[in-house]
Design a protein around this motif. Structure first.
Motif, PDB file in Angstrom:
ATOM      1  N   TRP A  69     -20.899  90.965  91.614  1.00 31.92           N
ATOM      2  CA  TRP A  69     -22.217  90.822  91.001  1.00 31.92           C
ATOM      3  C   TRP A  69     -23.377  91.007  91.982  1.00 31.92           C
ATOM      4  O   TRP A  69     -24.464  91.427  91.607  1.00 31.92           O
ATOM      5  N   TYR A  70     -23.112  90.706  93.266  1.00 29.65           N
ATOM      6  CA  TYR A  70     -24.208  90.762  94.235  1.00 29.65           C
ATOM      7  C   TYR A  70     -24.714  92.184  94.455  1.00 29.65           C
ATOM      8  O   TYR A  70     -25.858  92.394  94.870  1.00 29.65           O
ATOM      9  N   ILE A  76     -27.336  92.945  91.483  1.00 33.95           N
ATOM     10  CA  ILE A  76     -28.495  92.067  91.634  1.00 33.95           C
ATOM     11  C   ILE A  76     -29.320  92.470  92.849  1.00 33.95           C
ATOM     12  O   ILE A  76     -30.551  92.586  92.785  1.00 33.95           O
ATOM     13  N   LEU A 128     -31.904  93.927  84.812  1.00 34.11           N
ATOM     14  CA  LEU A 128     -31.681  92.610  85.412  1.00 34.11           C
ATOM     15  C   LEU A 128     -31.343  91.581  84.338  1.00 34.11           C
ATOM     16  O   LEU A 128     -30.470  90.725  84.528  1.00 34.11           O
ATOM     17  N   GLY A 145     -27.756  89.958  84.280  1.00 34.41           N
ATOM     18  CA  GLY A 145     -27.794  88.509  84.449  1.00 34.41           C
ATOM     19  C   GLY A 145     -27.081  87.778  83.330  1.00 34.41           C
ATOM     20  O   GLY A 145     -26.270  86.865  83.577  1.00 34.41           O
ATOM     21  N   LEU A 178     -23.323  88.237  83.491  1.00 35.92           N
ATOM     22  CA  LEU A 178     -22.705  87.385  84.525  1.00 35.92           C
ATOM     23  C   LEU A 178     -22.649  85.930  84.093  1.00 35.92           C
ATOM     24  O   LEU A 178     -21.650  85.233  84.316  1.00 35.92           O
ATOM     25  N   ILE A 179     -23.712  85.451  83.458  1.00 36.86           N
ATOM     26  CA  ILE A 179     -23.775  84.046  83.042  1.00 36.86           C
ATOM     27  C   ILE A 179     -22.776  83.749  81.933  1.00 36.86           C
ATOM     28  O   ILE A 179     -22.070  82.724  81.947  1.00 36.86           O
ATOM     29  N   ASP A 225     -24.582  93.541  79.057  1.00 38.70           N
ATOM     30  CA  ASP A 225     -24.857  94.677  79.947  1.00 38.70           C
ATOM     31  C   ASP A 225     -25.123  95.932  79.113  1.00 38.70           C
ATOM     32  O   ASP A 225     -26.021  96.724  79.417  1.00 38.70           O
TER      33      ASP A 225
END
Length: 325
Positions: free
Chosen positions: A112-113, A116, A176, A180, A183-184, A191
């Motif tokens: 994920w990084y 982001i 974003l 986000g 991922l949450i 997405d």
């Protein structure tokens, strides 16, 4: 391309988009995010668009030829129109397709990084590019609102870059948002939704650009301020007593054609009329330097003809016989 063409803004946007495109594609390879793939294609399309704008500005500088006696100024309009097509087809439609596929066949985002980090970097880079475009636009838009500037600017490059950068920033926020939430929640559908929103945004911007550049391609008259300047300096009250009717047409962002039927005194000699026309042309070019092609036709103002009705050749909403004395 002149300064008003926003070359600095175009180059700034091109550099930013190339760097961002590479970063986004790397993030897609590591994370599998469809939002990142859509955004990378978006940045590639934007880079191509800036290349088209620069190419159009270069081609527009070519000298007039017998086949194109008024020059190639409208090349800038043609390439700006191509930008809207590229943005619609390559950027918008691809993102819509990719978003639909991701919603139908969602998968989780890994590492994920990467997305982001790249999105944060892209937002910073696009903000710098957008700031440059705003600064360049402020130098030429005067007191007009941003909406009026985009709708009525005769040089298409700055409005195109402004809308592209604005769309890029909003698209990055949408990406974003989608990444986000994916991922949450652990649900890759978000997405896809973010990607779909990016595609719709790009299509809307492309349609606005297409509508504005189509108007320029069809041929637009000079702005109100320039028309008033031309009217004011054409009539000297002596040899030229009035403007019977007048038309203006932009041959390019910085090339204006002026055609008018002017009222002269009935007892002037041909030599006096010719001198009056030459003097009027000099005054017009001094007042409005972009008026490079001027055709003035002398005539005798007739109150009887004016009373009979409006001149059928007069431009709707333009100056009429009442300007003559």
């Amino acid at each position: 391309m002149s300064a008003s063409g926003g070359t600095k803004a175009i180059v700034a946007a091109l550099v930013a988009n190339l760097a961002i495109a590479v970063a986004k594609f790397v993030a897609f390879l590591f994370s599998g995010s469809s939002s990142m793939l859509a955004e990378s294609v978006h940045s590639v399309a934007d880079s191509g668009n800036q290349g088209l704008l620069l190419l159009g500005g270069r081609k527009a500088k070519r000298a007039a030829t017998p086949e194109h006696p008024f020059g190639y100024g409208r090349e800038r309009y043609i390439y700006a129109f191509l930008v809207s097509i590229v943005l619609f087809s390559v950027g918008g439609m691809f993102a819509i397709y990719e978003g639909y596929e991701k919603i139908v066949h969602p998968h989780a985002i890994t590492d994920w990084y990467w997305p982001i980090g790249v999105l944060v970097f892209a937002i910073i880079a696009e903000t710098i590019s957008f700031r440059t475009a705003i600064k360049e636009s402020n130098a030429v838009r005067g007191k007009r609102s941003w909406k009026e500037f985009v709708r009525h600017a005769k040089a298409p490059e700055l409005p195109v870059v402004l809308l592209e950068d604005l769309g890029a920033l909003v698209g990055l926020v949408l990406a974003l948002f989608g990444v986000g939430l994916a991922l949450i929640t652990g649900n890759g559908v978000w997405d896809g939704i973010g990607t779909l929103c990016i595609g719709i945004l790009l299509v809307l911007i492309a349609l606005v650009l297409a509508a504005e550049t189509k108007s320029l391609l069809l041929g637009e008259a000079a702005g109100v301020e320039d028309v008033e300047k031309i009217k004011a300096v054409t009539v000297d009250g002596d040899a030229v007593t009035g403007i019977i009717h007048m038309r203006t047409l932009h041959l390019g962002p910085e090339e204006l054609l002026v055609a008018a039927k002017i009222a002269v005194r009935h007892d002037n000699t041909a030599e006096q009329v010719a001198a009056a026309i030459n003097a009027a042309e000099d005054r017009i070019r001094t007042a409005v330097p972009i008026a490079r092609v001027i055709y003035l036709e002398p005539d005798i103002y007739s109150e009887e003809a004016a009373a009979a009705g409006a001149d059928p050749a007069a431009t709707p909403g333009g100056p009429g016989p009442e300007t003559a004395h």
